[in-house]
Design a protein around this motif. Structure first.
Motif, mmCIF file in Angstrom:
data_model
loop_
_atom_site.group_PDB
_atom_site.id
_atom_site.type_symbol
_atom_site.label_atom_id
_atom_site.label_comp_id
_atom_site.label_asym_id
_atom_site.label_seq_id
_atom_site.Cartn_x
_atom_site.Cartn_y
_atom_site.Cartn_z
ATOM 1 N N ILE A 1 35.795 50.875 42.704
ATOM 2 C CA ILE A 1 37.144 51.339 42.340
ATOM 3 C C ILE A 1 37.752 49.811 42.292
ATOM 4 O O ILE A 1 37.486 49.222 42.979
ATOM 5 N N SER A 2 38.414 49.162 40.866
ATOM 6 C CA SER A 2 39.189 48.619 41.172
ATOM 7 C C SER A 2 40.496 49.050 40.020
ATOM 8 O O SER A 2 40.453 48.789 39.076
ATOM 9 N N PHE A 3 41.498 48.272 40.253
ATOM 10 C CA PHE A 3 43.009 48.846 39.471
ATOM 11 C C PHE A 3 43.772 47.534 40.072
ATOM 12 O O PHE A 3 44.240 47.574 40.623
ATOM 13 N N ASN A 4 45.098 47.620 38.623
ATOM 14 C CA ASN A 4 46.199 47.069 38.650
ATOM 15 C C ASN A 4 47.153 48.343 39.338
ATOM 16 O O ASN A 4 47.302 49.189 38.244
ATOM 17 N N ASN A 5 48.173 47.714 40.983
ATOM 18 C CA ASN A 5 49.221 48.460 40.447
ATOM 19 C C ASN A 5 50.085 48.927 40.194
ATOM 20 O O ASN A 5 50.641 47.745 39.204
ATOM 21 N N SER A 6 51.444 48.934 40.023
ATOM 22 C CA SER A 6 52.527 48.683 39.093
ATOM 23 C C SER A 6 53.233 48.048 39.509
ATOM 24 O O SER A 6 54.261 47.101 39.740
ATOM 25 N N ALA A 7 52.925 47.288 40.946
ATOM 26 C CA ALA A 7 53.697 46.076 40.834
ATOM 27 C C ALA A 7 52.250 45.041 40.742
ATOM 28 O O ALA A 7 53.181 44.041 41.171
ATOM 29 N N GLY A 8 51.257 45.147 39.927
ATOM 30 C CA GLY A 8 50.830 44.394 39.181
ATOM 31 C C GLY A 8 49.554 43.430 40.121
ATOM 32 O O GLY A 8 48.943 42.717 40.050
ATOM 33 N N GLU A 9 48.752 44.407 41.287
ATOM 34 C CA GLU A 9 48.419 43.544 42.005
ATOM 35 C C GLU A 9 47.188 44.359 42.131
ATOM 36 O O GLU A 9 47.119 45.278 42.275
ATOM 37 N N THR A 10 45.947 43.797 42.039
ATOM 38 C CA THR A 10 44.615 44.330 42.172
ATOM 39 C C THR A 10 44.086 44.840 43.491
ATOM 40 O O THR A 10 44.262 44.266 44.088
ATOM 41 N N VAL A 11 43.678 46.214 42.934
ATOM 42 C CA VAL A 11 43.399 47.111 44.859
ATOM 43 C C VAL A 11 42.095 46.965 44.365
ATOM 44 O O VAL A 11 41.303 47.418 43.287
ATOM 45 N N PHE A 12 40.587 46.497 44.869
ATOM 46 C CA PHE A 12 39.469 46.993 45.233
ATOM 47 C C PHE A 12 39.070 46.831 46.573
ATOM 48 O O PHE A 12 39.724 46.279 47.815
ATOM 49 N N PHE A 13 37.567 47.508 46.905
ATOM 50 C CA PHE A 13 37.006 47.604 47.481
ATOM 51 C C PHE A 13 36.222 46.639 47.867
ATOM 52 O O PHE A 13 35.377 46.548 46.872
ATOM 53 N N ASN A 14 35.638 45.681 49.344
ATOM 54 C CA ASN A 14 34.884 44.268 49.632
ATOM 55 C C ASN A 14 33.393 45.754 50.115
ATOM 56 O O ASN A 14 33.819 46.340 50.535
ATOM 57 N N ALA A 15 32.520 44.841 50.073
ATOM 58 C CA ALA A 15 31.086 45.186 51.165
ATOM 59 C C ALA A 15 31.651 45.769 52.035
ATOM 60 O O ALA A 15 30.922 46.978 52.795
ATOM 61 N N ASN A 16 32.294 45.844 53.343
ATOM 62 C CA ASN A 16 32.751 46.687 54.206
ATOM 63 C C ASN A 16 33.493 47.309 53.935
ATOM 64 O O ASN A 16 33.820 48.245 54.823
ATOM 65 N N GLN A 17 33.550 47.984 52.502
ATOM 66 C CA GLN A 17 34.887 49.135 52.247
ATOM 67 C C GLN A 17 36.212 48.194 52.916
ATOM 68 O O GLN A 17 37.050 49.353 53.403
ATOM 69 N N GLU A 18 36.870 47.325 52.746
ATOM 70 C CA GLU A 18 38.142 47.148 52.717
ATOM 71 C C GLU A 18 38.583 46.740 51.824
ATOM 72 O O GLU A 18 38.114 45.801 51.476
ATOM 73 N N VAL A 19 40.119 46.952 51.827
ATOM 74 C CA VAL A 19 40.918 46.239 50.850
ATOM 75 C C VAL A 19 40.950 45.110 50.917
ATOM 76 O O VAL A 19 40.975 44.331 52.236
ATOM 77 N N GLU A 20 40.592 44.087 49.839
ATOM 78 C CA GLU A 20 40.539 42.226 50.041
ATOM 79 C C GLU A 20 41.926 41.799 50.614
ATOM 80 O O GLU A 20 42.943 42.374 49.315
ATOM 81 N N GLY A 21 42.768 41.123 50.829
ATOM 82 C CA GLY A 21 43.759 40.503 50.579
ATOM 83 C C GLY A 21 43.956 39.862 52.271
ATOM 84 O O GLY A 21 43.194 39.777 53.268
ATOM 85 N N GLY A 22 45.602 39.472 52.645
ATOM 86 C CA GLY A 22 45.530 38.710 53.381
ATOM 87 C C GLY A 22 46.807 39.501 54.232
ATOM 88 O O GLY A 22 46.869 40.924 53.736
ATOM 89 N N PHE A 23 47.837 38.667 55.046
ATOM 90 C CA PHE A 23 49.370 39.336 55.934
ATOM 91 C C PHE A 23 50.195 38.680 55.323
ATOM 92 O O PHE A 23 50.091 37.014 55.237
ATOM 93 N N ASP A 24 51.263 38.957 55.021
ATOM 94 C CA ASP A 24 53.059 38.216 55.419
ATOM 95 C C ASP A 24 53.122 38.025 56.262
ATOM 96 O O ASP A 24 52.887 38.405 57.547
ATOM 97 N N VAL A 25 53.261 36.825 56.902
ATOM 98 C CA VAL A 25 53.888 36.628 58.205
ATOM 99 C C VAL A 25 55.655 36.537 58.234
ATOM 100 O O VAL A 25 56.653 36.486 57.499
ATOM 101 N N MET A 26 55.830 37.303 59.131
ATOM 102 C CA MET A 26 57.756 37.641 58.929
ATOM 103 C C MET A 26 58.381 37.815 60.501
ATOM 104 O O MET A 26 57.843 37.371 61.125
ATOM 105 N N ASN A 27 59.541 37.488 59.617
ATOM 106 C CA ASN A 27 60.735 36.671 60.517
ATOM 107 C C ASN A 27 61.509 38.114 61.082
ATOM 108 O O ASN A 27 62.642 38.043 60.089
#
Length: 855
Positions: free
Chosen positions: A445-471
């Motif tokens: 599966i690969s699609f763009n959500n309503s926020a305009g971001e692409t969502v898909f699973f990699n070979a490990n069945q994990e969503v690709e991406g990073g993390f935000d750093v918050m304070n």
């Protein structure tokens, strides 16, 4: 295929009918069991609970919001309605298994006013937030091959997707956060940290992974503590025991940075320990620290804790699951009201506990006098109670619902007759769709959500991406704001994963907005290096000055670095300074002195030569071979002038001529002295009757001696210049602060061969002159030659050790001095007696005087 019903409330379960159902284990645990469980199972399937974590009510709302959007979108699953079940786990292992089985097999019992073709067509399950919950669910769902989409950030503890092909992660691997923590510590220079981890398999795994990783990057762990995953204790002894064990770690003044791994309940647990056990820690700002937290942590308060606040965690830096704000979600939240929405089994308890009021139709007795009006606003609640902005976990749930919907849409289309899309063909029977068939569509599966971001699973069945750093910024009214200060992107080059804006960070008040220091000891200042302390961790060390020739231009250097050859350390040994170029200059006193002496003796030599030419017909000059005398004087003149080749900065021409000209000219001069001596000896021997030496008397013998001896030296010099000639060079090692501009001999063997031959020639001349010093000849020069050669040899014997023991431009000065001294010795010792007679005793420079002395 719609289910219709009248008003009905299922306690602690949210049920929404539909053609295809999505199951959910509610966010971590909406309801938290405190103390003993009063009733295990009762006929109504209701648990006795004391409190509700209102903060996590947003999680099921995000699921409901996504389902509502999909059902209203004609482009996704047309003519199909999604429904959902949401169950709570109550943070109990048995309930996790029970609710999972209920989602799979338990048909909702028939009640009046229900009319449904069938009760369930479950296609996927979302949950849970904790690793233990998710893995317990996977034990059952993996057997049934039902897709399970988790929205929490946790490690794969003894589990992988090979053994659980039904396991999907809506959050990138937690291992990326380990790298992010290391990069944060490196960025701020924190090398002495403490670790608090939740008492669970995930917490143990975190410690096992984190400690060696920190060690590899030069960071020491001062202590490791575990935190219970609960907000209250039924036994005060347990609470005080926890407080007593944590107190020494919290008081470590050297440790200003704490790494915290756990969930919201772990934070509430630590907060309870602090407020109940040691309230002075919270009141005294000197005990405040910097907290680094993983994405699984969340800041929530419930019950009495809402009066305490979270001031102790002010300025915390934490990773958060990347999210984008959905404006429609806030509109969706604003319409929630317990008087209008009746099918939400969680809403009543949430409303009463969030707003601290009691609904009019509540059947429970309460000491709360205030009655809920329904006019209460969710946006008025502080962050620890409820957030209006979609959190990272809710965003993952939102994407999980859409991922399932898109996969169902693709599967639905693949099973349908193409003509059915335009009104023809046979409609697919939803009862023929099975959850296990969804995997092949979900994985790709690969699609763009309503926020305009692409969502898909990699070979490990994990969503690709990073993390935000918050304070975390906490306000006096006990609310807070999460400010985004950076991003962790594991997909970039190693070392560049973390981007952070330090200027936006709000630190604890005790740090005065200055980056805190968390080290075993102070920094080693530039100019010093670390020296490990015995019997202590490697982060603890002494600071020692850099050794000679090395510098430390940064703080906390492991080893001092050596300056380049053309540089030297400054006084503080914190930077390298370019060496100055040193050479024997005309502008400095020693250069001026040597040049003056050379010039003076050159003029004297010219004068002597002039006198000898002027008085060339006098007996004293004729008696000693005028040609050899002229040749000697000219060679001495050139010797004096050759010293100028050694003064000034070396060039290719001066280096090429220096030693070779010196060697050849001095060989000519010494050869002339030897020829004069041999001439005296031969002339004396020729005076004997019937002597065979008479044929050697004349210019032929002297010229041959000069020519032969000079040609040998010239041959050595030609061989030297042809194979490895001298060249300009910078000698950088002998002096600490200067580079010596000098002529590199090219071949040391050839250089010392020239000096050796010159020394041999001098010794031969000295020996012959010494043997002939008492010959009874008029104007006998042998004794003067003996003295001059003795002086000549003494100068050059002293030259060698002195030359080798000096450095820099003084080596050149020694050689120039030796050239001038030896040349002056020959000039003075040989020619001063003749000049004395020519100028002051002219009566002795007559033939009569010569004959009288012979008789």
């Amino acid at each position: 295929m719609k289910c219709t019903r009248k008003e009905i409330l299922i306690p602690h379960e949210w049920y929404q009918p539909g053609d295809l159902l999505i199951g959910g284990i509610a966010s971590q645990f909406i309801y938290q069991l405190h103390g003993l469980l009063f009733e295990k199972y009762v006929s109504q399937e209701i648990f006795e609970v004391t409190d509700m974590t209102t903060k996590f009510y947003q999680h099921p709302l995000a699921l409901a919001f996504a389902v509502e959007e999909i059902n209203m979108d004609p482009k996704i699953l047309p003519n199909v309605t999604l429904g959902f079940h949401i169950y709570d786990t109550y943070n109990d292992d048995k309930m996790i298994y029970r609710t999972t089985l209920d989602l799979l097999y338990k048909f909702h019992r028939y009640v009046p006013n229900y009319e449904c073709d069938h009760q369930k067509n479950l296609m996927a399950i979302i949950g849970g937030l904790e690793s233990d919950v998710s893995f317990h669910m996977a034990d059952i769902l993996g057997l049934c091959k039902i897709p399970q989409l988790t929205y929490g950030s946790f490690p794969q503890v003894d589990r992988d997707n090979t053994n659980s092909p039904s396991f999907y992660r809506m959050v990138p691997s937690e291992a990326h956060q380990y790298t992010g923590i290391v990069r944060l510590l490196q960025h701020f220079g924190w090398t002495w940290v403490g670790i608090f981890a939740v008492t669970s398999d995930s917490g143990e795994h975190f410690i096992q992974e984190m400690e060696p990783l920190l060690f590899q990057h030069g960071i020491c762990v001062s202590f490791t503590e575990t935190i219970a995953n609960q907000g209250r204790w039924s036994d005060l002894h347990d609470l005080y025991d926890q407080a007593f064990n944590k107190y020494p770690s919290l008081m470590d003044n050297r440790t200003n940075t704490f790494i915290f791994y756990g969930e919201a309940m772990s934070i509430m647990s630590l907060n309870t320990v602090l407020y109940v056990g040691y309230p002075e820690i919270l009141e005294n700002t000197s005990f405040r620290r910097v907290w680094l937290m993983t994405a699984q942590a969340d800041f929530a308060l419930q019950g009495l804790q809402r009066a305490w606040g979270l001031e102790f965690f002010q300025g915390a830096i934490f990773f958060s699951i990347h999210s984008q704000e959905l404006t429609r979600f806030q509109t969706f939240l604003q319409k929630f009201n317990p008087f209008l929405i009746q099918r939400d089994g969680f809403l009543k308890d949430f409303w009463e506990q969030a707003f601290d009021c009691q609904l009019p139709n509540s059947q429970e007795s309460s000491q709360i006098n205030e009655t809920c009006t329904g006019e209460e606003k969710l946006e008025s609640l502080p962050g620890p109670v409820f957030e209006m902005q979609m959190t990272g976990h809710s965003y993952s749930i939102y994407n999980a619902v859409y991922a399932i919907a898109h996969a169902l849409h693709d599967m639905y289309l693949s099973r349908s007759n193409p003509k059915s899309m335009v009104g023809g063909g046979k409609k697919v029977d939803l009862r023929d769709l099975h959850p296990w068939q969804l995997h092949q569509f979900l994985r790709r599966i690969s699609f763009n959500n309503s926020a305009g971001e692409t969502v898909f699973f990699n070979a490990n069945q994990e969503v690709e991406g990073g993390f935000d750093v918050m304070n975390l910024v906490i306000f006096p009214n006990k609310s807070y704001d999460k400010m985004r200060i950076g991003k962790l992107n594991p997909e970039v080059f190693e070392g560049n994963e973390l981007i952070i804006d330090v200027d936006r960070i709000v630190w604890q008040s005790r740090f005065n907005q200055v980056v805190p220091i968390s080290r075993c000891n102070e920094y080693c200042l530039p100019g010093s290096q670390k020296q490990k302390k015995e019997a202590d961790k490697f982060c603890c060390y002494d600071c020692v000055p850099c050794p000679d020739g090395k510098i430390a231009n940064q703080k906390d250097m492991e080893d001092c670095i050596k300056c380049r050859e053309d540089q030297y350390p400054n006084k503080d040994k914190d930077q390298c300074v370019l060496k100055t170029i040193s050479f024997l200059s005309y502008k400095e006193p020693i250069g001026i002195s040597l040049a003056s002496v050379a010039l003076s003796f050159s003029l004297i030599t010219v004068l002597v030569l002039g006198f000898f030419i002027k008085h060339r017909d006098t007996p004293i000059i004729k008696a000693n071979n005028r040609d050899i005398t002229y040749t000697l004087l000219i060679s001495l003149l050139i010797c004096f002038l050759s010293s100028f080749l050694f003064l000034g900065q070396p060039t290719k021409v001066s280096c090429f001529l220096q030693q070779s000209a010196f060697g050849i000219i001095f060989s000519v001069a010494v050869s002339c002295v030897l020829a004069k001596t041999i001439t005296v000896v031969v002339a004396f021997m020729a005076t004997k009757p019937r002597s065979s030496m008479r044929k050697w008397v004349g210019k032929k013998l002297s010229n041959s001696v000069i020519l032969l001896c000079s040609l040998i030296q010239a041959g050595i010099c030609v061989l030297w210049l042809g194979t490895s000639p001298p060249y300009p060079d910078l000698e950088m090692e002998s002096l600490n602060t200067q580079m010596v501009a000098q002529c590199n001999e090219g071949s040391a063997i050839m250089f010392y061969s020239v000096l050796g031959y010159l020394g041999l020639l001098s010794l031969v001349s000295l020996t012959v002159a010494f043997l002939a010093r008492k010959l009874p000849d008029t104007f006998n020069e042998a004794k003067f030659i003996t003295f001059s050669m003795l002086m000549f040899c003494s100068v050059w014997l002293c030259f060698v050790p002195t030359y080798l023991s000096t450095k820099g431009k003084y080596m050149v000065a020694v050689e120039v001095f030796s050239i001038l001294a030896s040349s002056a010795g020959l000039l003075v010792c040989i020619f001063s007696p003749k000049c004395y007679i020519i100028l002051l005793r002219p009566e002795m420079n007559k033939r009569k005087q010569l004959l009288r002395r012979v008789n």
